[in-house]
Scaffold this active site. Structure first.
Site, mmCIF file in Angstrom:
data_model
loop_
_atom_site.group_PDB
_atom_site.id
_atom_site.type_symbol
_atom_site.label_atom_id
_atom_site.label_comp_id
_atom_site.label_asym_id
_atom_site.label_seq_id
_atom_site.Cartn_x
_atom_site.Cartn_y
_atom_site.Cartn_z
ATOM 1 C CB SER A 56 -0.936 0.012 1.213
ATOM 2 O OG SER A 56 -1.924 -0.977 1.082
ATOM 3 C CD GLU A 251 -6.669 3.806 3.142
ATOM 4 O OE1 GLU A 251 -6.016 2.804 2.828
ATOM 5 O OE2 GLU A 251 -6.428 4.495 4.158
#
Length: 458
Positions: A56, A251
Site C-alpha cells: 500500500s 480511503e
C-alpha cells in the site's frame, strides 16, 4: 479546481463483481449497477519498483508523488539516499488550496501517510504522526484529518498508546500548529461543516483502525460516507469564494483488511459503505462539475478473490451463492477475539463450544447447517489467524467463493472517474499516470516541494 480522490484499498475487479452480484441477487434485479459501475473509465497497473506485487505504501506513493518506489516506502524514492518526494497534497497546500485526509484506517497508516509524511519504512508510524501535524520541513500542509489511529498521537503513559515516548501530539498540534482537536464521536459531531473557522481540524475516532462496517457502532463511529460528506463540505465552504479550491484523499481502508482475513462478509460490507461515500460524492460533483473531478482507484487487489470455487474432487458446478453471507452480522476479527477470551476445556459442552454452538455459528454467521464436528474443531483453535481462517471459510465455502492468498495480488485494478476532464483517464494506465493527472489538473509543481524536503528526517 477541486479534487476528491478516493482510494479503495485492496479492492479488485472481482470484489466489485461480488458486491454487485450480492445486491442484484437480493434485489432480484440483474440490471442493477453500483455507483462505481456508472463511472468506470479504465484500469490501473500496480507494480512497485521492487516487485510485481505492490504494497500500500508504494501504491500510495505512485499516486501522491507520481513516482514509483519500493514496497514499504512512504513518499521516499528508491534511490541510494531514499530521497523524500514532494506530494500532490503538499504542493496543493503550498499553492493555497485547502487539503484533507479521510480514512477508516489509522491516519498514520500507509495510504494516508503517503500524502503528508515521508519515511523509509511504513512502520515508523510515530514519526509519521509527528510529520502529519506539521513537525516537518514544510510545516503544516493538511487542513483536515478524519479517521482512526489516536494511539500514535498519545504519550506512552496513556493507556493504549502506541508511542515509546511521552510526546502528546494532540497537545502539540493544538498549541504549535493551530489544530482544533475534536476526537471521539461527540467531538466529530460538534464540527460544523458550514463553518470554515473549524479548520484546521483533526478527529481521530478510535485508538487504532476504525471498525469494520459490519461491526461498527454508529453511536461511537461515523460511517465513511458521514466523514466524507463533512470533510468535503467543510473544505468546499472554506474555498467557495476563492480561486484555489481543495484537494482531499478519502480511503476505504478496511476493504483491504477484510480481504487479508479472507472475510467475505466484512469485505463486501465495507465495499457497500464505500459505495455510499462514492454516491454522495457523485451528487456533489454533479452540482460542482465545472470545477471538480472525483477519481476512485485501488492501490492493489488483496486476497485474490474469485467468484467460483471447487469444493469437491469432481468437476465443479458453475454456481455462486452470494446470499450465503446475507445473515452474517460480525467480522471474523471480532468473533475470533470473543472466542479466544473464553477458556478452552476438553468438556464437549465447555464455554467455547457453547458460545460457538449457540451464538457464533447460528447467529453471527447465520448458519443452520453446521455440525457438532464444526463446533469441536473450531473450539480447539488457539491461533488468531487460523481461527479467522476457519470462521471465514464457513461463509466462503458455502458461497463457493475463492481466495488465493492472505496477501496482495498483482492484477490490474479498476479506475473510475467523474467530473471535469475525467475522460482523460480512459484506458489502461500506470498508477503513476494517475498521480501525473492530479499534478496537471491542479497545475502543480512538485520539484520545489521535493527540494524543500531534502533534509527531512525519514
Amino acid at each position: 479546481k477541486n479534487v476528491i480522490f478516493f482510494v479503495s484499498d485492496g479492492f479488485g475487479p472481482a470484489s466489485e463483481t461480488i458486491a454487485r452480484t450480492y445486491i442484484s441477487t437480493i434485489k432480484n434485479d440483474t440490471s442493477f449497477v453500483s455507483p462505481l459501475d456508472e463511472i468506470l473509465v479504465g484500469s490501473s497497473r500496480t507494480r512497485s519498483t521492487d516487485s510485481l506485487i505492490t504494497d500500500s505504501s508504494a501504491g500510495a506513493t505512485a499516486f501522491s508523488c507520481a513516482l514509483k518506489t519500493y514496497n514499504a516506502a512512504v513518499s521516499v524514492l528508491d534511490d541510494k539516499n531514499r530521497t523524500p518526494c514532494g506530494t500532490v497534497l503538499e504542493a496543493a497546500h503550498k499553492k493555497g488550496l485547502k487539503t484533507g485526509l479521510v480514512t477508516t484506517a489509522r491516519i498514520t497508516h500507509a495510504t494516508p501517510a503517503a500524502w503528508n509524511s515521508h519515511v523509509v519504512e511504513r512502520d515508523y508510524e510515530a514519526l509519521i504522526a509527528q510529520q502529519q501535524i506539521g513537525n516537518n520541513s514544510l510545516g503544516r500542509v493538511t487542513d483536515l484529518m478524519f479517521g482512526g489511529g489516536a494511539c500514535f498521537y498519545q504519550p506512552k503513559s496513556v493507556k493504549g498508546s502506541c508511542r515509546t515516548d511521552e510526546r502528546d501530539l494532540f497537545d502539540e498540534a493544538a498549541k504549535k500548529y493551530g489544530w482544533h482537536v475534536k476526537n471521539d464521536r461527540k467531538g466529530f459531531d460538534s464540527i460544523k461543516a458550514t463553518d470554515p473557522s473549524e479548520l484546521p481540524v483533526i478527529s481521530l475516532l478510535t485508538p487504532s483502525h476504525m471498525s469494520y462496517d459490519i461491526d461498527r457502532n454508529p453511536a461511537k463511529e461515523p460511517s465513511l460516507k458521514e466523514m466524507t460528506e463533512k470533510a468535503v463540505t467543510l473544505l468546499h465552504e472554506a474555498t467557495k469564494n476563492s480561486d484555489k479550491g481543495f484537494f482531499i484523499m478519502v480511503e476505504g481502508a478496511r476493504i483491504d483488511m477484510a480481504a487479508h482475513d479472507n472475510d467475505a462478509a466484512a469485505h463486501v460490507r465495507d465495499v457497500l459503505a464505500y459505495w455510499d461515500a462514492i454516491a454522495w460524492a457523485k451528487s456533489f460533483v454533479s452540482k460542482h462539475g465545472d470545477d471538480t473531478v472525483m477519481i476512485s482507484v485501488s492501490d492493489h487487489e488483496t486476497g485474490g478473490a474469485t467468484l467460483g470455487r471447487q469444493v469437491t474432487k469432481e468437476y465443479p458446478a458453475y454456481v455462486f451463492h452470494p446470499t450465503k453471507m446475507q445473515n452474517v452480522t460480525n467480522s471474523t476479527e471480532s468473533l475470533s477475539k470473543a472466542i479466544l477470551k473464553l477458556n478452552y476445556t476438553t468438556d464437549a459442552d465447555g464455554p467455547r463450544q457453547k458460545f460457538l454452538r449457540e451464538t457464533v455459528l447460528p447467529k453471527s454467521l447465520g448458519l443452520s447447517d453446521f455440525t457438532e464436528a464444526d463446533v469441536q474443531r473450531i473450539a480447539l483453535i488457539n491461533d488468531t489467524t487460523l481461527l479467522k481462517d476457519d470462521l471465514g471459510n464457513q461463509t466462503a465455502w458455502r458461497m463457493q467463493m475463492g481466495w488465493t492468498t492472505h496477501g496482495h495480488s498483482g492484477v490490474d485494478v479498476n479506475l473510475y472517474a467523474y467530473g471535469r476532464h475525467s475522460h482523460l483517464l480512459r484506458g489502461n494506465h500506470e498508477n503513476t499516470d494517475i498521480g501525473k493527472f492530479l499534478v496537471e489538473y491542479l497545475d502543480l509543481n512538485l520539484a520545489p516541494i521535493t527540494a524543500a524536503l531534502k533534509n527531512e528526517v525519514t
